[in-house]
Scaffold this motif. Structure first.
Motif, short mmCIF file in Angstrom:
data_model
loop_
_atom_site.label_atom_id
_atom_site.label_comp_id
_atom_site.label_asym_id
_atom_site.label_seq_id
_atom_site.Cartn_x
_atom_site.Cartn_y
_atom_site.Cartn_z
N ASN A 38 0.86 -1.18 0.00
CA ASN A 38 0.00 0.00 0.00
C ASN A 38 0.90 1.23 0.00
O ASN A 38 2.02 1.18 0.50
N TYR A 40 0.70 5.61 0.55
CA TYR A 40 -0.01 6.86 0.78
C TYR A 40 0.52 7.89 -0.21
O TYR A 40 1.71 8.17 -0.22
N ARG A 41 -0.34 8.42 -1.05
CA ARG A 41 0.03 9.42 -2.07
C ARG A 41 1.26 8.96 -2.87
O ARG A 41 2.38 9.43 -2.68
N GLY A 62 0.84 4.57 4.53
CA GLY A 62 -0.43 5.22 4.82
C GLY A 62 -1.34 4.37 5.69
O GLY A 62 -2.53 4.66 5.81
N ASP A 63 -0.78 3.33 6.32
CA ASP A 63 -1.59 2.46 7.15
C ASP A 63 -0.68 1.71 8.13
O ASP A 63 0.53 1.70 8.00
N TRP A 149 2.12 4.23 11.23
CA TRP A 149 2.03 3.78 9.84
C TRP A 149 3.40 3.24 9.45
O TRP A 149 4.43 3.78 9.86
#
Length: 160
Positions: A38, A40-41, A62-63, A149
């Motif tokens: 995953n 994030y941006r 992001g997680d 994260w």
């Protein structure tokens, strides 16, 4: 006296050259690409930031855990050392697993890192003796536990 002095210098030079030529040097592996579970941006925090030699960039999932990154190398090589540059706030207990794979992409676990870590730490993983001659095409680093994260500034992989 003069010849004895020259002989000592010659022997010293020979020994230095011999020792240096026999010692194995660690060489960074060249990465084709990195993929992540995953991101994030993507344009700002994508996994290709992990090997750009820029400590001002990072990959951010992001997680929370579990998350992973996979590196593909230009050629199969033996991995001797992995350095992971931590991007983690707050500090806390983290657990990471290290996996190798050949061309077949069948990953197998070779070790783990369990320790307290914080922003700016450098985690080091040395390949266990039984895997030092394994030729690796893919490397997977999976984080199973983290107080934040999952993110890394850089991951550097070395061969001898």
């Amino acid at each position: 006296m003069y010849n004895y002095f020259n002989l000592k210098i010659s022997v010293c030079i020979f020994l230095c050259v011999f020792i240096l030529s026999c010692s194995k040097k660690t060489v960074p592996l060249k990465v084709v690409q990195a993929k992540a579970s995953n991101t994030y941006r993507e344009s700002e925090f994508g996994p290709n930031n992990l090997y750009d030699n820029n400590f001002g960039t990072l990959w951010n999932s992001g997680d929370y855990a579990p998350q992973w990154v996979v590196f593909e190398f230009f050629e199969k090589k033996e991995i001797s050392l992995i350095k992971l540059y931590v991007a983690q706030t707050p500090a806390g207990e983290a657990e990471h697993r290290i996996y190798f794979a050949g061309d077949d992409k069948k990953f197998f676990e070779v070790g783990k890192i369990n320790q307290l870590s914080k922003e700016g730490d450098i985690l080091s993983f040395k390949s266990p003796e039984e895997y030092k001659t394994t030729e690796v095409k893919y490397l997977k680093i999976q984080t199973l536990k983290s107080p934040s994260w999952v993110a890394w500034k850089e991951i550097k992989v070395f061969s001898q």
